[in-house]
Motif scaffolding. Structure first.
Motif, PDB file in Angstrom:
ATOM      1  N   UNK A 192       0.824  -1.207   0.000  1.00 24.38           N
ATOM      2  CA  UNK A 192       0.000   0.000   0.000  1.00 24.38           C
ATOM      3  C   UNK A 192       0.859   1.259   0.000  1.00 24.38           C
ATOM      4  N   UNK A 193       1.978   1.232   0.708  1.00 22.20           N
ATOM      5  CA  UNK A 193       2.858   2.399   0.750  1.00 22.20           C
ATOM      6  C   UNK A 193       3.358   2.758  -0.643  1.00 22.20           C
ATOM      7  N   UNK A 194       3.835   1.757  -1.377  1.00 21.17           N
ATOM      8  CA  UNK A 194       4.357   2.023  -2.712  1.00 21.17           C
ATOM      9  C   UNK A 194       3.256   2.385  -3.704  1.00 21.17           C
ATOM     10  N   UNK A 195       2.081   1.812  -3.539  1.00 22.93           N
ATOM     11  CA  UNK A 195       0.969   2.148  -4.432  1.00 22.93           C
ATOM     12  C   UNK A 195       0.614   3.628  -4.315  1.00 22.93           C
ATOM     13  N   UNK A 196       0.634   4.138  -3.092  1.00 20.73           N
ATOM     14  CA  UNK A 196       0.335   5.560  -2.878  1.00 20.73           C
ATOM     15  C   UNK A 196       1.516   6.430  -3.290  1.00 20.73           C
ATOM     16  N   UNK A 197       2.728   5.981  -2.963  1.00 24.81           N
ATOM     17  CA  UNK A 197       3.930   6.756  -3.284  1.00 24.81           C
ATOM     18  C   UNK A 197       4.114   6.908  -4.787  1.00 24.81           C
ATOM     19  N   UNK A 198       3.558   5.978  -5.559  1.00 21.86           N
ATOM     20  CA  UNK A 198       3.683   6.034  -7.021  1.00 21.86           C
ATOM     21  C   UNK A 198       3.063   7.291  -7.617  1.00 21.86           C
ATOM     22  N   UNK A 199       2.335   8.049  -6.804  1.00 19.29           N
ATOM     23  CA  UNK A 199       1.718   9.288  -7.294  1.00 19.29           C
ATOM     24  C   UNK A 199       2.706  10.448  -7.374  1.00 19.29           C
ATOM     25  N   UNK A 200       3.947  10.265  -6.906  1.00 19.07           N
ATOM     26  CA  UNK A 200       4.855  11.416  -6.845  1.00 19.07           C
ATOM     27  C   UNK A 200       5.164  12.042  -8.214  1.00 19.07           C
ATOM     28  N   UNK A 201       5.253  11.269  -9.333  1.00 15.25           N
ATOM     29  CA  UNK A 201       5.475  11.946 -10.615  1.00 15.25           C
ATOM     30  C   UNK A 201       4.314  12.867 -10.992  1.00 15.25           C
ATOM     31  N   UNK A 202       3.109  12.514 -10.571  1.00 17.52           N
ATOM     32  CA  UNK A 202       1.951  13.361 -10.842  1.00 17.52           C
ATOM     33  C   UNK A 202       2.029  14.647 -10.027  1.00 17.52           C
ATOM     34  N   UNK A 203       2.529  14.551  -8.801  1.00 12.52           N
ATOM     35  CA  UNK A 203       2.706  15.742  -7.965  1.00 12.52           C
ATOM     36  C   UNK A 203       3.775  16.639  -8.575  1.00 12.52           C
ATOM     37  N   UNK A 204       4.837  16.025  -9.099  1.00 10.60           N
ATOM     38  CA  UNK A 204       5.884  16.789  -9.783  1.00 10.60           C
ATOM     39  C   UNK A 204       5.290  17.547 -10.964  1.00 10.60           C
ATOM     40  N   UNK A 205       4.489  16.844 -11.753  1.00 11.54           N
ATOM     41  CA  UNK A 205       3.876  17.478 -12.923  1.00 11.54           C
ATOM     42  C   UNK A 205       2.945  18.617 -12.507  1.00 11.54           C
ATOM     43  N   UNK A 206       2.206  18.411 -11.412  1.00  9.62           N
ATOM     44  CA  UNK A 206       1.254  19.433 -10.961  1.00  9.62           C
ATOM     45  C   UNK A 206       1.969  20.684 -10.453  1.00  9.62           C
ATOM     46  N   UNK A 207       3.135  20.496  -9.822  1.00 14.47           N
ATOM     47  CA  UNK A 207       3.844  21.623  -9.210  1.00 14.47           C
ATOM     48  C   UNK A 207       4.931  22.214 -10.111  1.00 14.47           C
ATOM     49  N   UNK A 208       5.198  21.585 -11.256  1.00 20.25           N
ATOM     50  CA  UNK A 208       6.264  22.087 -12.131  1.00 20.25           C
ATOM     51  C   UNK A 208       5.934  23.458 -12.702  1.00 20.25           C
ATOM     52  N   UNK A 209       4.631  23.762 -12.820  1.00 20.06           N
ATOM     53  CA  UNK A 209       4.232  25.081 -13.304  1.00 20.06           C
ATOM     54  C   UNK A 209       4.537  26.178 -12.301  1.00 20.06           C
ATOM     55  N   UNK A 210       3.946  26.109 -11.100  1.00 16.17           N
ATOM     56  CA  UNK A 210       4.179  27.185 -10.127  1.00 16.17           C
ATOM     57  C   UNK A 210       5.611  27.274  -9.614  1.00 16.17           C
ATOM     58  N   UNK A 211       6.349  26.155  -9.533  1.00 11.37           N
ATOM     59  CA  UNK A 211       7.698  26.187  -8.968  1.00 11.37           C
ATOM     60  C   UNK A 211       8.769  26.433 -10.033  1.00 11.37           C
ATOM     61  N   UNK A 212       8.647  25.769 -11.182  1.00  2.00           N
ATOM     62  CA  UNK A 212       9.667  25.886 -12.221  1.00  2.00           C
ATOM     63  C   UNK A 212       9.252  26.752 -13.394  1.00  2.00           C
ATOM     64  N   UNK A 213       7.983  27.161 -13.404  1.00  5.86           N
ATOM     65  CA  UNK A 213       7.505  27.981 -14.513  1.00  5.86           C
ATOM     66  C   UNK A 213       7.295  27.213 -15.805  1.00  5.86           C
ATOM     67  N   UNK A 214       7.163  25.883 -15.704  1.00  5.32           N
ATOM     68  CA  UNK A 214       6.948  25.068 -16.900  1.00  5.32           C
ATOM     69  C   UNK A 214       5.477  25.079 -17.302  1.00  5.32           C
ATOM     70  N   UNK A 215       5.246  24.946 -18.595  1.00  3.08           N
ATOM     71  CA  UNK A 215       3.873  24.918 -19.095  1.00  3.08           C
ATOM     72  C   UNK A 215       3.295  23.516 -18.938  1.00  3.08           C
ATOM     73  N   UNK A 216       2.113  23.438 -18.349  1.00  5.72           N
ATOM     74  CA  UNK A 216       1.427  22.156 -18.169  1.00  5.72           C
ATOM     75  C   UNK A 216       0.142  22.188 -18.998  1.00  5.72           C
ATOM     76  N   UNK A 217       0.129  21.389 -20.061  1.00  3.40           N
ATOM     77  CA  UNK A 217      -1.017  21.379 -20.966  1.00  3.40           C
ATOM     78  C   UNK A 217      -2.231  20.695 -20.357  1.00  3.40           C
TER      79      UNK A 217
END
Length: 290
Positions: free
Chosen positions: A101-126
């Motif tokens: 269960x820990x790894x199943x939930x932790x697998x969401x971290x790339x999605x969190x990266x994608x969600x925050x890449x706009x406000x933190x890195x200024x990247x465009x998220x389509x």
């Protein structure tokens, strides 16, 4: 097969091997943290990791002084502390929830990266990636089962670890705009070792001889896993191998079920599949527009 194709194939093999070694490391961490204080376990792990980091960073940069040189020490220290805290939280999650269960939930971290890449890195998220992020978090909700009578607040622990690791990853990309990978690697290991020594020294416990063997295996597997990961990124582009990082969830699930007797619940299986599918989509979109 041309040189590029051979490099990509070798990179994929190395990434899968990395995932296997890291899953072994997680299994050993689960055992040791279940028997001893998590602060002590992570502290000893960081001592060995720091020695490995100093060796690799000095070789890549030419000297330890060159590896340590940075114009953004505050950012590098924050990165190191974030990773240290993430490891503490995630190892605690292994004890509270288990590997599956820990790894199943932790697998969401790339999605969190994608969600925050706009406000933190200024990247465009389509809009497609936004939609994939939303779908992925629906998968997390399927795993967490909020509102269900048996919902455990412990399920939020690996989610917190995923958020911490996502922030660490974003700050690593931010640091890479000015510092080399050797410099970031140096600060990652040394900051974590200093922080954990300051904390873990207060929680020292005597260990049995067999568990010292497991501790040695934990340290070696951690260093070996990072060496494999470094080799992986040396021979292939990150975008080509990143989707295969989800094999760590597969291996961790196998160890959790077979070795630790954990149950593979339907909601975790379905939610994990949704999270992985959304994560793979965002990785492929990033590769197509990279």
């Amino acid at each position: 097969m041309n040189q590029v194709g051979q490099s990509a194939r070798l990179g994929i093999i190395l990434m899968i091997a990395t995932c296997f070694v890291f899953a072994v490391q997680d299994g050993i961490s689960r055992h040791l943290a279940g028997e001893y204080n998590v602060y002590m376990v992570v502290m000893i792990r960081y001592w060995f990791f720091a020695a490995f980091v100093l060796t690799v960073s000095a070789r890549q940069a030419g000297s330890i002084r060159a590896a340590a040189a940075t114009s953004q020490p505050a950012l590098q220290i924050i990165r190191g502390l974030l990773l240290t805290l993430e490891i503490l939280v995630m190892v605690s999650a292994f004890v509270l929830l288990g590997l599956v269960e820990s790894h199943a939930i932790f697998a969401s971290y790339p999605l969190i990266v994608a969600a925050l890449s706009g406000p933190i890195l200024g990247e465009k998220v389509g809009w497609r990636r936004v939609l994939a992020i939303m779908v992925g978090f629906i998968g997390v909700l399927v795993i967490l089962q909020p509102g269900v009578a048996v919902f455990s607040p412990y399920a939020l622990v690996p989610l917190a670890a995923a958020c911490l690791f996502a922030l660490y990853g974003l700050l690593t990309r931010l640091a890479a705009r000015k510092d080399t990978s050797a410099t970031s690697f140096f600060w990652t290991g040394t900051v974590g070792a200093v922080a954990m020594t300051a904390i873990g020294g207060w929680y020292w416990e005597p260990m049995t001889a067999p568990d010292w063997g497991w501790m040695a295996a934990l340290c070696v597997s951690g260093a070996f896993g990072h060496w494999l990961l470094i080799r992986c990124y040396e021979v292939a582009e990150a975008s080509a191998v990143q989707p295969f990082a989800y094999f760590q969830l597969v291996f961790a699930t196998f160890f959790g079920v077979v070795i630790f007797g954990e149950a593979l619940e339907t909601n975790v299986l379905v939610g994990g599949a949704i999270v992985i599918s959304a994560g793979l989509f965002t990785a492929l979109r990033a590769r197509a527009h990279g």
